[in-house]
Structures are given as C-alpha cells and as structure tokens.
Write a protein that holds these residues in place. Sequence first.
Motif, mmCIF file in Angstrom:
data_model
loop_
_atom_site.group_PDB
_atom_site.id
_atom_site.type_symbol
_atom_site.label_atom_id
_atom_site.label_comp_id
_atom_site.label_asym_id
_atom_site.label_seq_id
_atom_site.Cartn_x
_atom_site.Cartn_y
_atom_site.Cartn_z
ATOM 1 N N LYS A 99 3.633 1.978 -1.071
ATOM 2 C CA LYS A 99 4.435 2.289 -2.254
ATOM 3 C C LYS A 99 3.595 2.412 -3.513
ATOM 4 O O LYS A 99 4.135 2.568 -4.606
ATOM 5 C CB LYS A 99 5.516 1.239 -2.431
ATOM 6 C CG LYS A 99 6.601 1.376 -1.373
ATOM 7 C CD LYS A 99 7.685 0.359 -1.595
ATOM 8 C CE LYS A 99 8.725 0.445 -0.488
ATOM 9 N NZ LYS A 99 9.541 -0.773 -0.458
ATOM 10 N N VAL A 108 2.657 4.038 -9.151
ATOM 11 C CA VAL A 108 1.766 4.642 -10.150
ATOM 12 C C VAL A 108 2.530 5.746 -10.894
ATOM 13 O O VAL A 108 2.489 5.825 -12.125
ATOM 14 C CB VAL A 108 0.496 5.219 -9.483
ATOM 15 C CG1 VAL A 108 -0.317 6.031 -10.480
ATOM 16 C CG2 VAL A 108 -0.358 4.086 -8.916
ATOM 17 N N GLY A 109 3.257 6.561 -10.134
ATOM 18 C CA GLY A 109 4.047 7.640 -10.742
ATOM 19 C C GLY A 109 5.029 7.095 -11.759
ATOM 20 O O GLY A 109 5.165 7.623 -12.869
ATOM 21 N N PRO A 131 1.575 4.907 -4.544
ATOM 22 C CA PRO A 131 1.715 6.175 -5.264
ATOM 23 C C PRO A 131 3.010 6.246 -6.081
ATOM 24 O O PRO A 131 3.006 6.679 -7.236
ATOM 25 C CB PRO A 131 1.730 7.216 -4.140
ATOM 26 C CG PRO A 131 1.081 6.553 -2.978
ATOM 27 C CD PRO A 131 1.377 5.099 -3.091
ATOM 28 N N GLN A 132 4.087 5.793 -5.479
ATOM 29 C CA GLN A 132 5.377 5.796 -6.159
ATOM 30 C C GLN A 132 5.338 4.924 -7.418
ATOM 31 O O GLN A 132 5.812 5.317 -8.484
ATOM 32 C CB GLN A 132 6.406 5.245 -5.163
ATOM 33 C CG GLN A 132 7.848 5.410 -5.571
ATOM 34 C CD GLN A 132 8.754 4.646 -4.586
ATOM 35 O OE1 GLN A 132 8.331 4.267 -3.486
ATOM 36 N NE2 GLN A 132 9.992 4.423 -4.981
ATOM 37 N N GLU A 178 0.807 -1.222 0.000
ATOM 38 C CA GLU A 178 0.000 0.000 0.000
ATOM 39 C C GLU A 178 0.844 1.278 0.000
ATOM 40 O O GLU A 178 0.634 2.184 -0.798
ATOM 41 C CB GLU A 178 -0.899 -0.031 1.232
ATOM 42 C CG GLU A 178 -1.983 0.995 1.207
ATOM 43 C CD GLU A 178 -2.952 0.753 2.366
ATOM 44 O OE1 GLU A 178 -3.064 -0.389 2.844
ATOM 45 O OE2 GLU A 178 -3.591 1.728 2.784
#
Length: 649
Positions: A28, A33-34, A30-31, A26
């Motif tokens: 990580k 997706v980026g 955002p990282q 969870e």
Amino acid sequence: MALFSIKMRASQKEKHISGAEKIQEEAKVPQAVGMLIARALHHSVGKPDFINVKIEELDDSSVRIIPALPVSERTAGDPEEAFRIMEKEMKLLGIRHPEKWILLLRKMPPMRGAAVFDIRTGERLDPRPERGIRVTYMDELFSCGEKSSKKNAFREALVLASKTAAAKGMVAELCISDDPHYVTGYIASSQNGYIRITPLKEKGTAGGGRIFLFDSSKGKFEEAAHFLEQESVLIENMPLHSETKQNTAEQAIKAALERKKRAGLYRKITVIGSPQSGKIKIGGKKLLLFSSNSYLDLIRHPLIRLKTAAAVLKWGSGSGGSRLTTGTLPLHTRLESALSRFYGTEDALLFNTGYTANVGIISSIGNNVDIIFSDKENHASIIDGCRLASAETVIYRHNDMKDLESKIRGSRFRSGMIVSDSVFSMSGDILNLPEFLALGKKYHLLTMIDEAHALGVLGRTGHGITEYFHSEEKPDLIMGTLSKSVGAEGGFVCGNSVLIDFLRNHARSFIFSTSQTPANIAASLAALKYIENHPKRISRLQKNIKFFSECLKNNGIETDVHSAVISVPAGNEQTAVEISETLKRKGFLIPAIRFPTVPYGKAILRLTLMATHTKKEIKAAANALAEVIGSAGKTPGVQESADRDFFQE
Ligand code: WAQ
Ligand code: MG
C-alpha cells in the motif's frame, strides 16, 4: 511483507506548508505516497514548490500497537472559560498550579515540536528548545481505507496524543493548534483520555503549541524521548471517520464491529456439514480439508465412537458438578492416570479446554513467582494466562534461546518460569527443547511446554517433543490438549505430584468449571489408547508431512516444514483471503490466518496434514496452492475488498 514509514514535507520558497506521515505495508506504499502528495498539492496554505517524500522500511517486529485514548468533548462560551475547563482537568490529574502551565502554553513560540517540562521542578527537559520533541513514526492501524487525502486534524492529533500518553512518565499533554482557524484543542493523558476543548482561541488568531508534562520520578526522559521520536506505533481502535466519540456501550460496540469490517478483518463462522475428516462437505459442496487439527483423523474412528457411545449409555450426558465437588467420575481419574503414563510423569490434571488449561496453569503459577518468560509466538491462551498473572511477563524473540538467555540475565527475579509451545500453532516451528531445558536448569526456572500440536505428531510414537529430541530431561510441566490428534475436547497438564497438587488447589479455571462430560472423557481415553497401540498411524502422518514438503518444493513454494502445521506466507490480509477463496472454489479448504493471530501485513495460509490424506490428495493440494499463489503474485495490488470474508457461503 514489510512495513514502511512514509513521511512527506512540502514547502514553498523554503516556507513550511504541510507535513504528514503514514505507516503502511509494502503493497500500500504507492497508494499512501499518492495520497500524501495529493495532500501537499492541494493545501489551503498554498502551492508547494518543493515536496520531499521519505520512505523507510521499519523493523516490523518492533512496531507497537497501542489503543487510541478514549475521546470526550467539552464546549465553552469563550477561550477563557475553555481554559478554566482545561485547568479543572489538570487538577483531576493531580497537577498543581495548572494556571501556570496554561500561561506557558498560550505563550509558546512557534516550534516544530513540543516543549517538555518536568512537572515537579518546572525544568525544561527537551535538549533543543527551539525545536522541541517531535513525535513521529505513528499512524492509525489500517488507515489506508481512507477515502480522502484531506488532513483530519482531530484524527492526527488523537494518534499523536495516544502515542504520547503511552510514554512512561508522561502525565499530560496540552495542545492548541497553530492553524488560525482551528479553535479546538485538547488535554490528553493515559489516566483520563483525550479531552477536546472548544474554543481555545478566537477564530483567526495566530499562536499555538504543545506542552508535555513529564514526571521524572515515574520514567526516564531520555527513554520517553526515544520512544516518541524513534519507535514506531500503530494506533488501534480509532473512532470511525463519521464520529468522534462513542458515549454509549451500544455505540462503542457497533463502532468496534464496523472497524473490523473496514479493516477486512471481520470473521464469520463456517458450518461444516459432515464429520471432521480429510473430506468434508460445506453447503453440499465437497471439499478436501487441509486445515484441521485432527491430525490423526480419529474423530470418526468406529472403535472410538463405540466406546464413546457406550460411556454415554452407562454414565449419561453430563457430569453434574465441578471436579472438586461432585463432578469427578472414575472416567476422569482414569484419563488422568493414562495421561501421566503417556508422558511419564507422577500426576496429571484435566481441564475443560486447552485454552482454560493454559489460563489456569499460568495465572496460578504466575501469581506465585516473580517473572514469566514467554515466546513471542506463543498461543493466545498462554498470553492470556500471563495477563492474568501478577508476575511480570517478558517476551523473548521467537524460539531464540540466545535472546531468552540475555533477557533472563537482564531481569531481576527470585523465582520464575519459561513457557513455550512445543509446535507453534501458526508457523509449525518446533521449540529448541534441549536449549530451552538447559536454560531452565541453569537459571532455576520452571519450564512449561504446550504440546497441543505435538502430541500424536512428533516423535516416532507420537509422544511429543521430548521423544522427538530423544531428550532424557523433561519440562516441569507438560500441558496438552485432547482436541487435536486425540480428536475430542479438553486440556491437561502433566507434572510432578507437588505441581499438580498445587494446580488442583489454585487453578481457577479448573476449580470453577463443571467437569468434562462422560462422552468426552471416554473418547479421549479410547483415542489415547489407540495412539499408544498404533504407532503406524503416526508414521503415516509423518510420511504425509514429508511428501507434502516435497510436493511444495517441486512446485517452487519455499517454506520450511517441521510439523503437521505448515505456514505458507500469503502477503497482506486481502491477498491471503483471495487466495483462500480461490482455493475453496477449486475444492480445498485452507483458511487465511490474519492479524491479530499473525502480525499485521503478514497473513498466512495455515495448512495442516492428516494421517489419512492420500498421496493423490496431497499432490493436488500442493499443485493448486502453487497455481493460486503464483497467479495472485502476478496481479499487482490485488483489489481491496474490505467486507469480503473467506468463509462466506
Ligand atoms: N510532535 C510534537 N509537537 C508537535 C508535532 C509533533 N509531531 N507537530 C506539531 N507540534 C506542536 C508544534 O509546536 C505546533 O506548533 C503545535 O504542536 C500545534 O501543531 O480534537 O493541528 O499541527 O480537534 O497546529 C488539535 C485537534 C489539532 C483537536 C492540533 O496541531 C481536536 C494541531 P498543529
Ligand atoms: Mg499545524
């Protein structure tokens, strides 16, 4: 802490540009997706006008961890020579008429997935030929250490190939990239690994594809397809980013260490500069120890030390042989009698450690029965015993007697055993003994428990889980250790005389070890006697457990407390290590427990209590824990620091 699947697809005017996927914890997401979006935006094929990102939570108990296939490389002068190499490799796998399959591969029409053929009949197995079977829900374990968002065709192919090769019935995978400039392809199999072959085409030519060769007599296609398309896997032991293969043992070993470091899982040894007790010294610094297995704090007990010293003076430093040759002293048989009395069984047998006890007991029994049912959270020594046994091992859901029964009903066997920890070493959960024993009886299965964390802890007088449940029935085998409450070292098993006689004659870790030293046996005898004669010590421990549980609740820490082992969820690996380090600075030694001891992404702090902890100390520990966990939770995305280690001095 959950795991998520993240999938990205990018297109321009509805034409596919790129696609990729990851599996991440969870924190990580955002990282990840980026990184995937950056990848879509900077693709050499063109700028996308549409990017689709799909994020799904996975049932992380079902995520399988599979090792990467070993990699080797072959280089040819031209594609024709390269295909002859592929042909040879296919022959080595027993595939007949390899040239036919290669012809098929070279003529594959553009598809999103792979074509699957039955290797015996030549029949196409995948139900939608225009699409094929698309392997998905896969990633490298710990892939987020990646610095670049660039596609690495090799690594992604190795992940796909490692998953594919793990499908039951899969014989081989053949692959050519459809990227006109990517001329390296491969043949992969569980038997011979991932063999990269260059060049499988001239630079700049279109066309590429994947073929899976499947043997329907070895596996069901529908099951393999479900595994490839629906079930999640993480691939471990991937080669390092800087290299593709490890040819020598030294390279392979160095790479394995480096991977551990990059994943933040490298471990170091801490030297504790004082006898094990509630108060210790590390490098001159005083700390309160809340993670020892010496629950009754008997290690420093003066009487036990005196008896141990006396035994050394009388019997010397060692035993000089294995138990079945010259290594049995009266001390050994006295301790075995004391242990069988303690548990009320006919006989008992000593082992050098709890680990070797489980390995020896389970492997030898497991070589004489058909099946072993083992709890998902059983200790590593139980797992290793199962691995060494010829019996099939069936893992049931943690302490879930319904699942155990349905797995028993769903299995075919004549004889078998069920094995479980009494107190689970990491969560501190207590086995549901009454139902466990009832299932053993109902299905005529031998029952075995591991009392490592129960002896001296559970039951009014510390006689373990049967006393705790006031159970009239006993498991067939009661295994335990002398290293925790007893404060010495060793393993043992209690049971009826036939079982113990069998183990004395079959358990290889018993037969082929030099027997325990006089000091160890004398200490164990003295401690066991102490436990029998001082039930107050046990009630002190139990009061401490209760008090600590209340302190945690008062501090808003939600965790179930059952035994002297208390598991506090601490987020991902890095956060857990941070919390543990901060606690250490505050004067408390409470290590973080990380993968593979607990599931990936679900690190914990493993706290334990001792009979001699004072209320003041317990309160202080609970307060410090609440404070540190509270502030760790408020710092989103605790900075990753791969090489940091919690025990660094
Ligand atoms: N599942 C099944 N088949 C797939 C998948 C998938 N997830 N993705 C692609 N394919 C099929 C599809 O038919 C493509 O046309 C074909 O495979 C090739 O796909 O060691 O890049 O994405 O350096 O072009 C090999 C690396 C790279 C060799 C392969 O495949 C190495 C590659 P591509
Ligand atoms: Mg491609």
